[in-house]
Design an enzyme around this catalytic site. Structure first.
Site, PDB file in Angstrom:
ATOM      1  N   ARG A   1       0.872  -1.184   0.000  1.00 21.72           N
ATOM      2  CA  ARG A   1       0.000   0.000   0.000  1.00 21.72           C
ATOM      3  C   ARG A   1       0.904   1.227   0.000  1.00 21.72           C
ATOM      4  O   ARG A   1       1.815   1.335   0.822  1.00 21.72           O
ATOM      5  CB  ARG A   1      -0.891   0.056   1.239  1.00 21.72           C
ATOM      6  CG  ARG A   1      -1.473   1.459   1.435  1.00 21.72           C
ATOM      7  CD  ARG A   1      -2.510   1.582   2.490  1.00 21.72           C
ATOM      8  NE  ARG A   1      -3.734   0.926   2.088  1.00 21.72           N
ATOM      9  CZ  ARG A   1      -4.922   1.167   2.652  1.00 21.72           C
ATOM     10  NH1 ARG A   1      -5.025   2.065   3.613  1.00 21.72           N
ATOM     11  NH2 ARG A   1      -5.983   0.532   2.246  1.00 21.72           N
TER      12      ARG A   1
ATOM     13  N   HIS B   1      -7.540   0.691  -6.010  1.00 21.48           N
ATOM     14  CA  HIS B   1      -7.737  -0.028  -4.738  1.00 21.48           C
ATOM     15  C   HIS B   1      -8.522  -1.312  -5.059  1.00 21.48           C
ATOM     16  O   HIS B   1      -9.679  -1.466  -4.675  1.00 21.48           O
ATOM     17  CB  HIS B   1      -8.506   0.873  -3.766  1.00 21.48           C
ATOM     18  CG  HIS B   1      -8.457   0.425  -2.336  1.00 21.48           C
ATOM     19  ND1 HIS B   1      -7.739  -0.677  -1.908  1.00 21.48           N
ATOM     20  CD2 HIS B   1      -9.046   0.940  -1.215  1.00 21.48           C
ATOM     21  CE1 HIS B   1      -7.894  -0.805  -0.595  1.00 21.48           C
ATOM     22  NE2 HIS B   1      -8.680   0.152  -0.164  1.00 21.48           N
TER      23      HIS B   1
ATOM     24  N   GLN C   1     -10.380  -3.646  -2.416  1.00 23.73           N
ATOM     25  CA  GLN C   1     -11.576  -3.004  -1.844  1.00 23.73           C
ATOM     26  C   GLN C   1     -12.831  -3.316  -2.661  1.00 23.73           C
ATOM     27  O   GLN C   1     -13.869  -3.707  -2.133  1.00 23.73           O
ATOM     28  CB  GLN C   1     -11.361  -1.477  -1.796  1.00 23.73           C
ATOM     29  CG  GLN C   1     -12.584  -0.700  -1.357  1.00 23.73           C
ATOM     30  CD  GLN C   1     -12.935  -0.930   0.097  1.00 23.73           C
ATOM     31  OE1 GLN C   1     -12.074  -0.847   0.959  1.00 23.73           O
ATOM     32  NE2 GLN C   1     -14.185  -1.249   0.383  1.00 23.73           N
TER      33      GLN C   1
ATOM     34  N   ASP D   1     -16.768   8.141  -0.788  1.00 22.21           N
ATOM     35  CA  ASP D   1     -15.443   7.995  -0.179  1.00 22.21           C
ATOM     36  C   ASP D   1     -15.046   9.387   0.319  1.00 22.21           C
ATOM     37  O   ASP D   1     -15.685  10.392  -0.049  1.00 22.21           O
ATOM     38  CB  ASP D   1     -14.462   7.466  -1.245  1.00 22.21           C
ATOM     39  CG  ASP D   1     -13.078   7.141  -0.701  1.00 22.21           C
ATOM     40  OD1 ASP D   1     -12.888   7.154   0.534  1.00 22.21           O
ATOM     41  OD2 ASP D   1     -12.169   6.875  -1.524  1.00 22.21           O
TER      42      ASP D   1
ATOM     43  N   CYS E   1     -15.951   2.775   1.504  1.00 21.01           N
ATOM     44  CA  CYS E   1     -14.797   1.910   1.785  1.00 21.01           C
ATOM     45  C   CYS E   1     -14.299   2.076   3.216  1.00 21.01           C
ATOM     46  O   CYS E   1     -13.679   1.174   3.755  1.00 21.01           O
ATOM     47  CB  CYS E   1     -13.679   2.203   0.791  1.00 21.01           C
ATOM     48  SG  CYS E   1     -13.248   3.947   0.711  1.00 21.01           S
TER      49      CYS E   1
ATOM     50  N   ARG F   1     -13.883  -7.393   3.311  1.00 18.88           N
ATOM     51  CA  ARG F   1     -12.481  -7.187   2.922  1.00 18.88           C
ATOM     52  C   ARG F   1     -11.655  -8.420   3.258  1.00 18.88           C
ATOM     53  O   ARG F   1     -10.790  -8.837   2.498  1.00 18.88           O
ATOM     54  CB  ARG F   1     -11.878  -5.971   3.661  1.00 18.88           C
ATOM     55  CG  ARG F   1     -12.525  -4.633   3.378  1.00 18.88           C
ATOM     56  CD  ARG F   1     -12.361  -4.183   1.953  1.00 18.88           C
ATOM     57  NE  ARG F   1     -10.992  -4.298   1.474  1.00 18.88           N
ATOM     58  CZ  ARG F   1      -9.991  -3.474   1.801  1.00 18.88           C
ATOM     59  NH1 ARG F   1     -10.196  -2.439   2.575  1.00 18.88           N
ATOM     60  NH2 ARG F   1      -8.768  -3.658   1.305  1.00 18.88           N
TER      61      ARG F   1
HETATM   62  N1  NVA Z   1      -9.612   7.182  -1.433  1.00 18.48           N
HETATM   63  C1  NVA Z   1      -9.197   6.844  -0.084  1.00 18.48           C
HETATM   64  C2  NVA Z   1      -9.469   5.409   0.202  1.00 18.48           C
HETATM   65  C3  NVA Z   1      -9.120   4.967   1.611  1.00 18.48           C
HETATM   66  C4  NVA Z   1      -9.369   3.517   1.839  1.00 18.48           C
HETATM   67  C5  NVA Z   1      -7.725   7.168   0.062  1.00 18.48           C
HETATM   68  O1  NVA Z   1      -6.952   6.866  -0.854  1.00 18.48           O
HETATM   69  O2  NVA Z   1      -7.358   7.729   1.093  1.00 18.48           O
HETATM   70  N1   CP Z   2     -10.991   0.705   3.125  1.00 23.80           N
HETATM   71  C1   CP Z   2      -9.696   0.616   3.474  1.00 23.80           C
HETATM   72  O1   CP Z   2      -8.824   0.334   2.663  1.00 23.80           O
HETATM   73  O2   CP Z   2      -9.462   0.876   4.780  1.00 23.80           O
HETATM   74  P1   CP Z   2      -8.038   1.048   5.445  1.00 23.80           P
HETATM   75  O3   CP Z   2      -7.451   2.332   4.916  1.00 23.80           O
HETATM   76  O4   CP Z   2      -8.313   1.123   6.930  1.00 23.80           O
HETATM   77  O5   CP Z   2      -7.176  -0.122   5.104  1.00 23.80           O
END
Ligand code: NVA
Ligand code: CP
Length: 312
Positions: A109, A136, A139, A231, A272, A300
């Site tokens: 990540r 993602h 997700q 989101d 998410c 998830r």
């Molecule tokens: N769009 C958000 C998703 C978090 C799971 C981010 O990238 O922060």
């Molecule tokens: N939805 C998601 O990816 O959550 P986290 O950022 O907590 O992993």
């Protein structure tokens, strides 16, 4: 479909998978969820190790990977960029080569899609994109599972994403929708429209599966949607844009008035997470009867377990 053909494959974006393959992973996820509910235990990752690299914060993704590996008898190892050399003292390619000698698979990540691609190219083991600035993918598999738990096969259903139309989650929903034949609408201000190159890739995929990709600034376009998804307005790494986004996206807040615009009483709400109550979604909606965000979060783990079972 036999998931034996998945062995050794990475998941960087759903663009690399066919609709039939995604369907097989959804079926496997449903199976592992049912096993768990029956109290069955398995040791399918006995002797396996998974490296978990996180440049950005995570609650769900990290927990899903760690618990899915651990409860199947495997060993997850969390690697913080504060502790490893990734991309600083050592090139990504060299780190990938070394990790590939020690682990059965790698989760990444972070910021750049190019980093997760390099890890996949040089490690020789399956690499999973646990979120980048671009995608993602893990997700949205959980999101489709949640839709199917409520409405049956997702093909032909309408999913609507309301908010930052160019973010990683919206982009991944567009790809998986096109592959599975889900009608996908993004409702967003024009300045946050999704990348036209990606829309151009998804439109023919959607046409082939009998679905449509729509992008609109008009919230009336949510009509008929079985699921409304939103989101955060500023994703991780975009904190400096927060004030600008609040101004742009306030008319796109998911509140009860917007939920009611679907014209359906059975529309579900998805996010998410993490969510900021009373910004992108009101507390009334996320904590109300239409929310399915907790099932979605639980899924998830089942979907991530299924992806690893198929590929390791
Ligand atoms: N769009 C958000 C998703 C978090 C799971 C981010 O990238 O922060
Ligand atoms: N939805 C998601 O990816 O959550 P986290 O950022 O907590 O992993």
């Amino acid at each position: 479909m036999d998931t034996k053909t998945f062995k050794g494959r990475s998941l960087l974006t759903w663009l690399d998978y066919t609709g039939e393959e995604i369907r097989a992973l959804l079926d496997l996820s449903k199976q592992v969820k049912e096993e768990k509910k029956r109290g069955e235990t398995h040791q399918r990752f006995a002797g396996k190790t998974v490296a978990l690299i996180f440049e950005k914060h995570s609650t769900r993704t990290r927990s899903a990977f760690e618990t899915a590996v651990g409860e199947e008898g495997g060993y997850p190892v969390f690697l913080s960029p504060a502790d490893i050399h990734l991309g600083e003292k050592e090139t990504i390619e060299d780190t990938a080569r070394v990790l590939g000698r020690m682990y059965s698979a790698i989760q990444f990540r972070g910021y750049k899609q190019a980093t997760v691609e390099a890890l996949a190219k040089y490690s020789g083991v399956p690499v999973y994109n646990g979120l980048t600035d671009d995608y993602h993918p893990t997700q949205v598999l959980a999101d489709v599972q949640t839709i199917e738990e409520n409405f049956g096969p997702a093909k032909g259903k309408k999913l609507c994403f309301v908010g930052d139309g160019r973010n990683n989650v919206a982009r991944s929903l567009m790809v998986i929708s096109a592959k599975l034949g889900i009608h996908f609408t993004i409702v967003t201000p024009p300045s946050l429209n999704p990348d036209p190159v990606l829309v151009g890739k998804c439109e023919p995929l959607a046409a082939a599966t009998g679905s449509k990709i729509c992008v609109s600034a008009d919230t009336a376009e949510v009509e008929g949607a079985c699921a409304i998804y939103t989101d955060v307005w500023a994703s991780m790494g975009e904190e400096a844009k927060k004030a600008e986004r609040v101004t742009l996206l306030s008319p796109y807040q998911v509140n009860q008035t917007l939920m009611d615009k679907t014209g359906r009483r059975d529309t579900i709400f998805l996010h998410c997470l993490p969510a900021i109550r009373n910004e992108e979604v009101t507390a009334e909606v996320i904590d109300g009867p239409q929310t399915r965000v907790w099932d979605e979060a639980e899924n998830r783990k089942h979907t991530i377990k299924a992806i690893m079972l198929a590929t390791i």
